[in-house]
Every structure is written in structure tokens, then in C-alpha cells.
Design a protein around this motif. Sequence first.
Motif, mmCIF file in Angstrom:
data_model
loop_
_atom_site.group_PDB
_atom_site.id
_atom_site.type_symbol
_atom_site.label_atom_id
_atom_site.label_comp_id
_atom_site.label_asym_id
_atom_site.label_seq_id
_atom_site.Cartn_x
_atom_site.Cartn_y
_atom_site.Cartn_z
ATOM 1 N N GLY A 109 0.795 -1.226 0.000
ATOM 2 C CA GLY A 109 0.000 0.000 0.000
ATOM 3 C C GLY A 109 0.820 1.263 0.000
ATOM 4 N N GLY A 110 2.116 1.112 0.195
ATOM 5 C CA GLY A 110 2.986 2.277 0.279
ATOM 6 C C GLY A 110 3.443 2.797 -1.074
ATOM 7 N N THR A 111 4.211 3.866 -1.028
ATOM 8 C CA THR A 111 4.765 4.519 -2.221
ATOM 9 C C THR A 111 6.279 4.504 -2.152
ATOM 10 O OG1 THR A 111 2.852 5.963 -2.515
ATOM 11 C CG2 THR A 111 4.922 6.704 -3.459
ATOM 12 N N HIS A 112 6.892 4.315 -3.296
ATOM 13 C CA HIS A 112 8.353 4.268 -3.347
ATOM 14 C C HIS A 112 8.803 4.811 -4.690
ATOM 15 C CE1 HIS A 112 11.849 2.832 -1.202
ATOM 16 N NE2 HIS A 112 12.349 2.314 -2.301
ATOM 17 N N VAL A 113 9.971 5.449 -4.697
ATOM 18 C CA VAL A 113 10.496 6.016 -5.942
ATOM 19 C C VAL A 113 11.884 5.453 -6.223
ATOM 20 C CG1 VAL A 113 11.150 8.115 -7.157
ATOM 21 C CG2 VAL A 113 9.195 8.150 -5.612
ATOM 22 N N LEU A 114 12.057 4.962 -7.431
ATOM 23 C CA LEU A 114 13.372 4.508 -7.899
ATOM 24 C C LEU A 114 13.960 5.567 -8.820
ATOM 25 C CD1 LEU A 114 12.603 0.777 -8.802
ATOM 26 C CD2 LEU A 114 13.466 1.710 -6.649
ATOM 27 N N SER A 115 15.270 5.690 -8.766
ATOM 28 C CA SER A 115 15.984 6.611 -9.649
ATOM 29 C C SER A 115 17.004 5.843 -10.465
ATOM 30 C CB SER A 115 16.710 7.681 -8.833
ATOM 31 O OG SER A 115 15.814 8.412 -8.043
ATOM 32 N N CYS A 116 17.339 6.402 -11.605
ATOM 33 C CA CYS A 116 18.353 5.795 -12.477
ATOM 34 C C CYS A 116 19.169 6.930 -13.067
ATOM 35 C CB CYS A 116 17.678 4.981 -13.565
ATOM 36 S SG CYS A 116 18.788 4.367 -14.843
ATOM 37 N N LEU A 123 1.745 -0.064 -3.636
ATOM 38 C CA LEU A 123 2.555 -1.250 -3.884
ATOM 39 C C LEU A 123 1.909 -2.508 -3.319
ATOM 40 C CD1 LEU A 123 6.015 0.351 -3.349
ATOM 41 C CD2 LEU A 123 5.384 -1.017 -5.345
ATOM 42 N N LYS A 124 2.111 -3.608 -4.019
ATOM 43 C CA LYS A 124 1.552 -4.904 -3.635
ATOM 44 C C LYS A 124 2.685 -5.913 -3.470
ATOM 45 C CE LYS A 124 -2.423 -3.913 -6.608
ATOM 46 N NZ LYS A 124 -3.238 -4.377 -7.752
ATOM 47 N N PRO A 125 2.476 -6.964 -2.691
ATOM 48 C CA PRO A 125 3.531 -7.982 -2.534
ATOM 49 C C PRO A 125 4.016 -8.536 -3.875
ATOM 50 C CG PRO A 125 1.866 -8.281 -0.865
ATOM 51 C CD PRO A 125 1.352 -7.212 -1.788
ATOM 52 N N GLU A 126 3.130 -8.631 -4.851
ATOM 53 C CA GLU A 126 3.533 -9.160 -6.161
ATOM 54 C C GLU A 126 4.410 -8.184 -6.948
ATOM 55 O OE1 GLU A 126 0.430 -8.968 -4.951
ATOM 56 O OE2 GLU A 126 -1.028 -8.432 -6.531
ATOM 57 N N THR A 174 17.999 -3.022 -9.082
ATOM 58 C CA THR A 174 17.860 -2.743 -7.657
ATOM 59 C C THR A 174 16.639 -3.489 -7.134
ATOM 60 O OG1 THR A 174 17.788 -0.967 -5.993
ATOM 61 C CG2 THR A 174 16.469 -0.626 -7.974
ATOM 62 N N GLN A 175 16.778 -4.100 -5.972
ATOM 63 C CA GLN A 175 15.716 -4.949 -5.426
ATOM 64 C C GLN A 175 14.685 -4.136 -4.655
ATOM 65 O OE1 GLN A 175 15.267 -8.292 -5.813
ATOM 66 N NE2 GLN A 175 13.389 -8.199 -4.575
ATOM 67 N N VAL A 176 13.426 -4.421 -4.934
ATOM 68 C CA VAL A 176 12.319 -3.845 -4.168
ATOM 69 C C VAL A 176 11.525 -5.006 -3.581
ATOM 70 C CG1 VAL A 176 10.198 -2.504 -4.253
ATOM 71 C CG2 VAL A 176 12.188 -1.774 -5.592
ATOM 72 N N THR A 177 11.336 -4.978 -2.288
ATOM 73 C CA THR A 177 10.582 -6.027 -1.602
ATOM 74 C C THR A 177 9.389 -5.399 -0.899
ATOM 75 O OG1 THR A 177 12.609 -7.308 -1.243
ATOM 76 C CG2 THR A 177 10.695 -7.849 0.121
ATOM 77 N N VAL A 178 8.202 -5.898 -1.220
ATOM 78 C CA VAL A 178 6.969 -5.364 -0.650
ATOM 79 C C VAL A 178 6.400 -6.385 0.316
ATOM 80 C CG1 VAL A 178 4.699 -4.413 -1.137
ATOM 81 C CG2 VAL A 178 6.547 -4.125 -2.802
ATOM 82 N N SER A 179 6.228 -5.989 1.555
ATOM 83 C CA SER A 179 5.706 -6.898 2.579
ATOM 84 C C SER A 179 4.255 -6.565 2.867
ATOM 85 C CB SER A 179 6.537 -6.794 3.848
ATOM 86 O OG SER A 179 6.525 -5.467 4.328
ATOM 87 N N SER A 180 3.502 -7.614 3.173
ATOM 88 C CA SER A 180 2.072 -7.400 3.424
ATOM 89 C C SER A 180 1.824 -7.053 4.882
ATOM 90 C CB SER A 180 1.304 -8.664 3.059
ATOM 91 O OG SER A 180 1.818 -9.766 3.760
#
Length: 125
Positions: free
Chosen positions: A15-22, A85-88, A119-125
Motif C-alpha cells: 500500500g505504500g509509495t516508493h520512488v526509484l531513480s536511475c 505497492l503490492k507484494p507481487e 535494484t531490489q524492491v521487496t513489498v511486505s504485506s
Amino acid sequence: QVHLVESGGGSVRSGGTHVLSCSNSGDRYTSYCVAWFRQAPGKEREGIAANCRNGDLKYADSVKDRFMISQDYAKNTIWLRMNNLKPEDTNKYYCAASHDYITTVSLREDDFAHWGQGTQVTVSS
């Protein structure tokens, strides 16, 4: 040589928000289009968001209406804002810049010449 480097990976709550940069720490790329891909262990890499300098956008159904790609061509920088964001969504995320001859927005791997290391993103429920 172009050298793309992703940053911003980490752990996020569902449910959260995250930003990736490149960012590009090498020679400037002149690619017309950029994109984000992602890959989970044992699965094929999936194109999820693409953006071209004329403003054209393309999103995979799995992220449409939740993720947003943007770029600053002058700075050779690409972002991916991920909402709800979702766990999937747990994946390794890669940025990419297209071959110079590509002028149409695409999520095909073969259309992209320059890749970050992921870069790894892990979403936990």
C-alpha cells in the motif's frame, strides 16, 4: 560508454509509495526512449513502463494507474514512482535506455541498448 545505475531499492509496506531513480555515470546517452523492467527469480524480465522524449508513455497492465515513469533527458536521469505497492511487485527493477534508432514507445527488451545492474524492491504485506 553509458553506465546506468539504479538507486532507491529497499523494503516497503504493502500500500505504500516508493520512488526509484536511475542516473548515468558514463557517456551521455542519446536514446529517444527509456524504460523500467523488472524480474523475479525464475521468471522472465518484464517491461513495465516506458517513456519517450515526445511524451509518449506505455505501461504494462500490471502497473497501469499505479506506477509513473518520468525522465530528465538533459540530466540523463530516469525515475519510477510506484504507488499502492503490492507484494507481487516484489522484483528486481532495471532501468534501460533504447537503441538510437528506436523512436516509438516500446516495452520490448530488444529495443533497449543500455541497462542498469538492477535494484531490489521487496513489498511486505
